[in-house]
Design a protein around this motif. Structure first.
Motif, PDB file in Angstrom:
ATOM      1  N   MET A   1       0.910  -1.298  -0.079  1.00  0.00           N
ATOM      2  CA  MET A   1       0.028  -0.213  -0.057  1.00  0.00           C
ATOM      3  C   MET A   1       0.814   1.211   0.180  1.00  0.00           C
ATOM      4  SD  MET A   1      -3.209  -0.629   2.560  1.00  0.00           S
ATOM      5  CE  MET A   1      -3.213  -2.299   3.243  1.00  0.00           C
ATOM      6  N   LEU A   2       0.488   2.401  -0.670  1.00  0.00           N
ATOM      7  CA  LEU A   2       1.010   3.651  -0.730  1.00  0.00           C
ATOM      8  C   LEU A   2      -0.057   4.467  -0.275  1.00  0.00           C
ATOM      9  CD1 LEU A   2       3.258   5.389  -1.642  1.00  0.00           C
ATOM     10  CD2 LEU A   2       2.146   5.628  -3.778  1.00  0.00           C
ATOM     11  N   ILE A   3       0.475   5.411   0.598  1.00  0.00           N
ATOM     12  CA  ILE A   3      -0.238   6.471   1.228  1.00  0.00           C
ATOM     13  C   ILE A   3       0.274   7.805   0.601  1.00  0.00           C
ATOM     14  CG2 ILE A   3      -1.204   7.724   3.120  1.00  0.00           C
ATOM     15  CD1 ILE A   3      -0.832   5.206   4.793  1.00  0.00           C
ATOM     16  N   HIS A   4      -0.266   8.168  -0.551  1.00  0.00           N
ATOM     17  CA  HIS A   4       0.325   9.493  -1.151  1.00  0.00           C
ATOM     18  C   HIS A   4      -0.346  10.911  -0.694  1.00  0.00           C
ATOM     19  CE1 HIS A   4       0.592  12.650  -4.492  1.00  0.00           C
ATOM     20  NE2 HIS A   4      -0.817  12.818  -4.139  1.00  0.00           N
ATOM     21  N   ALA A   5       0.470  11.773  -0.536  1.00  0.00           N
ATOM     22  CA  ALA A   5       0.338  13.194  -0.112  1.00  0.00           C
ATOM     23  C   ALA A   5       1.060  14.222  -0.880  1.00  0.00           C
ATOM     24  CB  ALA A   5       0.211  13.413   1.247  1.00  0.00           C
ATOM     25  N   GLY A   6       0.325  15.244  -1.391  1.00  0.00           N
ATOM     26  CA  GLY A   6       1.012  16.268  -2.029  1.00  0.00           C
ATOM     27  C   GLY A   6       0.529  17.703  -1.492  1.00  0.00           C
ATOM     28  N   VAL A   7       1.454  18.478  -1.276  1.00  0.00           N
ATOM     29  CA  VAL A   7       1.308  19.935  -0.491  1.00  0.00           C
ATOM     30  C   VAL A   7       1.828  20.840  -1.763  1.00  0.00           C
ATOM     31  CG1 VAL A   7       1.842  21.286   1.102  1.00  0.00           C
ATOM     32  CG2 VAL A   7       1.283  18.926   1.773  1.00  0.00           C
ATOM     33  N   GLU A   8       0.966  22.049  -1.814  1.00  0.00           N
ATOM     34  CA  GLU A   8       1.407  23.179  -2.194  1.00  0.00           C
ATOM     35  C   GLU A   8       0.730  24.341  -1.777  1.00  0.00           C
ATOM     36  OE1 GLU A   8       1.670  25.659  -6.538  1.00  0.00           O
ATOM     37  OE2 GLU A   8       0.899  23.601  -6.435  1.00  0.00           O
ATOM     38  N   GLY A   9       1.737  25.272  -0.896  1.00  0.00           N
ATOM     39  CA  GLY A   9       0.900  26.479  -0.393  1.00  0.00           C
ATOM     40  C   GLY A   9      -0.014  26.053   0.909  1.00  0.00           C
ATOM     41  N   GLN A  13      -3.434  17.443  -0.674  1.00  0.00           N
ATOM     42  CA  GLN A  13      -4.172  16.259  -1.095  1.00  0.00           C
ATOM     43  C   GLN A  13      -3.733  14.772  -0.713  1.00  0.00           C
ATOM     44  OE1 GLN A  13      -3.930  16.616  -5.343  1.00  0.00           O
ATOM     45  NE2 GLN A  13      -2.299  15.018  -5.489  1.00  0.00           N
ATOM     46  N   ILE A  14      -4.461  13.962  -0.194  1.00  0.00           N
ATOM     47  CA  ILE A  14      -4.192  12.650   0.387  1.00  0.00           C
ATOM     48  C   ILE A  14      -4.829  11.514  -0.293  1.00  0.00           C
ATOM     49  CG2 ILE A  14      -5.568  12.923   2.207  1.00  0.00           C
ATOM     50  CD1 ILE A  14      -3.585  11.271   3.890  1.00  0.00           C
ATOM     51  N   MET A  15      -4.331  10.338  -0.646  1.00  0.00           N
ATOM     52  CA  MET A  15      -4.985   9.223  -1.210  1.00  0.00           C
ATOM     53  C   MET A  15      -4.036   7.876  -0.724  1.00  0.00           C
ATOM     54  SD  MET A  15      -5.441   8.452  -5.132  1.00  0.00           S
ATOM     55  CE  MET A  15      -6.082   7.292  -5.897  1.00  0.00           C
ATOM     56  N   LEU A  16      -5.118   6.795  -0.469  1.00  0.00           N
ATOM     57  CA  LEU A  16      -4.634   5.650  -0.186  1.00  0.00           C
ATOM     58  C   LEU A  16      -4.667   4.734  -1.429  1.00  0.00           C
ATOM     59  CD1 LEU A  16      -3.778   3.206   1.704  1.00  0.00           C
ATOM     60  CD2 LEU A  16      -6.356   2.769   2.070  1.00  0.00           C
ATOM     61  N   ILE A  17      -3.321   4.463  -2.024  1.00  0.00           N
ATOM     62  CA  ILE A  17      -3.447   3.450  -3.040  1.00  0.00           C
ATOM     63  C   ILE A  17      -3.083   1.976  -2.460  1.00  0.00           C
ATOM     64  CG2 ILE A  17      -2.078   2.802  -5.168  1.00  0.00           C
ATOM     65  CD1 ILE A  17      -1.656   5.835  -5.147  1.00  0.00           C
ATOM     66  N   LEU A  55      -2.485  13.260   8.473  1.00  0.00           N
ATOM     67  CA  LEU A  55      -3.512  12.262   8.023  1.00  0.00           C
ATOM     68  C   LEU A  55      -2.781  11.224   7.470  1.00  0.00           C
ATOM     69  CD1 LEU A  55      -5.338  15.400   5.836  1.00  0.00           C
ATOM     70  CD2 LEU A  55      -6.052  13.982   8.147  1.00  0.00           C
ATOM     71  N   GLN A  56      -1.681  11.246   6.915  1.00  0.00           N
ATOM     72  CA  GLN A  56      -1.131   9.894   6.363  1.00  0.00           C
ATOM     73  C   GLN A  56      -0.958   8.947   7.742  1.00  0.00           C
ATOM     74  OE1 GLN A  56       2.348  12.142   4.279  1.00  0.00           O
ATOM     75  NE2 GLN A  56       1.861  10.644   2.671  1.00  0.00           N
ATOM     76  N   ALA A  57      -0.450   9.346   8.631  1.00  0.00           N
ATOM     77  CA  ALA A  57      -0.101   8.601   9.820  1.00  0.00           C
ATOM     78  C   ALA A  57      -1.422   8.219  10.331  1.00  0.00           C
ATOM     79  CB  ALA A  57       0.386   9.510  11.099  1.00  0.00           C
ATOM     80  N   VAL A  58      -2.725   8.755  10.198  1.00  0.00           N
ATOM     81  CA  VAL A  58      -3.922   8.185  10.673  1.00  0.00           C
ATOM     82  C   VAL A  58      -4.289   7.006   9.760  1.00  0.00           C
ATOM     83  CG1 VAL A  58      -6.241   8.860  10.798  1.00  0.00           C
ATOM     84  CG2 VAL A  58      -4.777  10.125  11.837  1.00  0.00           C
ATOM     85  N   GLU A  59      -4.119   7.330   8.465  1.00  0.00           N
ATOM     86  CA  GLU A  59      -4.325   6.354   7.335  1.00  0.00           C
ATOM     87  C   GLU A  59      -3.404   5.205   7.577  1.00  0.00           C
ATOM     88  OE1 GLU A  59      -6.430   5.969   4.225  1.00  0.00           O
ATOM     89  OE2 GLU A  59      -7.502   7.278   5.750  1.00  0.00           O
ATOM     90  N   ALA A  60      -2.323   5.205   7.880  1.00  0.00           N
ATOM     91  CA  ALA A  60      -1.250   4.096   8.258  1.00  0.00           C
ATOM     92  C   ALA A  60      -1.743   3.450   9.308  1.00  0.00           C
ATOM     93  CB  ALA A  60       0.060   4.677   8.489  1.00  0.00           C
ATOM     94  N   ILE A  61      -1.976   4.020  10.382  1.00  0.00           N
ATOM     95  CA  ILE A  61      -2.704   3.350  11.627  1.00  0.00           C
ATOM     96  C   ILE A  61      -4.068   2.638  11.240  1.00  0.00           C
ATOM     97  CG2 ILE A  61      -3.784   3.697  13.909  1.00  0.00           C
ATOM     98  CD1 ILE A  61      -1.509   6.251  14.157  1.00  0.00           C
ATOM     99  N   LYS A  62      -4.801   3.086  10.372  1.00  0.00           N
ATOM    100  CA  LYS A  62      -6.038   2.442  10.356  1.00  0.00           C
ATOM    101  C   LYS A  62      -5.661   1.236   9.321  1.00  0.00           C
ATOM    102  CE  LYS A  62      -8.318   5.581   8.246  1.00  0.00           C
ATOM    103  NZ  LYS A  62      -9.448   6.439   7.619  1.00  0.00           N
ATOM    104  N   CYS A  63      -4.531   1.134   8.300  1.00  0.00           N
ATOM    105  CA  CYS A  63      -4.284   0.201   7.745  1.00  0.00           C
ATOM    106  C   CYS A  63      -3.773  -0.918   8.609  1.00  0.00           C
ATOM    107  CB  CYS A  63      -3.373   0.404   6.577  1.00  0.00           C
ATOM    108  SG  CYS A  63      -4.259   1.518   5.229  1.00  0.00           S
ATOM    109  N   VAL A  64      -2.942  -0.743   9.478  1.00  0.00           N
ATOM    110  CA  VAL A  64      -2.297  -1.627  10.336  1.00  0.00           C
ATOM    111  C   VAL A  64      -3.280  -2.258  11.083  1.00  0.00           C
ATOM    112  CG1 VAL A  64      -0.663  -1.854  12.193  1.00  0.00           C
ATOM    113  CG2 VAL A  64       0.032  -0.534  10.194  1.00  0.00           C
ATOM    114  N   LEU A  65      -4.160  -1.585  11.725  1.00  0.00           N
ATOM    115  CA  LEU A  65      -5.197  -1.968  12.616  1.00  0.00           C
ATOM    116  C   LEU A  65      -6.397  -2.523  11.898  1.00  0.00           C
ATOM    117  CD1 LEU A  65      -4.881   0.595  15.560  1.00  0.00           C
ATOM    118  CD2 LEU A  65      -3.839  -1.743  15.496  1.00  0.00           C
ATOM    119  N   ASN A  66      -6.420  -2.422  10.590  1.00  0.00           N
ATOM    120  CA  ASN A  66      -7.693  -2.889   9.801  1.00  0.00           C
ATOM    121  C   ASN A  66      -9.114  -2.394  10.393  1.00  0.00           C
ATOM    122  OD1 ASN A  66      -8.892  -4.084   7.469  1.00  0.00           O
ATOM    123  ND2 ASN A  66      -8.732  -6.156   8.709  1.00  0.00           N
ATOM    124  N   ILE A  67      -8.988  -1.125  10.811  1.00  0.00           N
ATOM    125  CA  ILE A  67     -10.045  -0.547  11.124  1.00  0.00           C
ATOM    126  C   ILE A  67     -10.271   0.739  10.282  1.00  0.00           C
ATOM    127  CG2 ILE A  67      -9.755  -1.226  13.652  1.00  0.00           C
ATOM    128  CD1 ILE A  67      -9.001   1.527  13.993  1.00  0.00           C
TER     129      ILE A  67
END
Length: 109
Positions: A1-9, A13-17, A55-67
């Motif tokens: 899995m990949l948790i993408h995030a991009g920032v400008e100013g 954006q964030i997306m889980l692949i 937000l990426q950290a939250v997505e990672a925790i949800k993936c690891v815990l499957n919640i």
């Protein structure tokens, strides 16, 4: 899995692949050319990058815990100037050269 995030100013954006979900190429099949692609840096605001990192950290925790409900197949857009959050469904393209039926990354599924 990949948790993408991009920032400008002030925006990000964030997306889980994940296996079976859409990828960044499904979202943007052709990379747009702009003055930034010529080596000019994009402005990044530290607090925006920090928030997207959280937000990426939250997505990672949800993936690891499957919640919870992950962002697979969806992109979350963050606008800190307006304090607005929007989501957009990103449909998987069966002809995508990255994740489609004949895509290069299918072996990850």
């Amino acid at each position: 899995m990949l948790i993408h995030a991009g920032v400008e100013g002030f925006i990000g954006q964030i997306m889980l692949i994940a296996p079976g979900s859409s990828c960044l190429r499904c979202f943007m099949p052709v990379m747009p050319r702009d003055n930034y692609s010529e080596g000019n840096p994009r402005p990044v605001l530290g607090v925006t990058a920090g928030m997207l990192g959280q937000l990426q950290a939250v997505e990672a925790i949800k993936c690891v815990l499957n919640i919870g409900e992950g962002l697979a197949g969806r992109m979350l857009f963050v606008d800190l100037l307006r304090m607005a959050f929007q989501q957009k469904a990103i449909l998987r393209d069966p002809a995508c050269p990255a994740c489609g039926r004949k895509g290069k990354i299918n072996e990850l599924e």
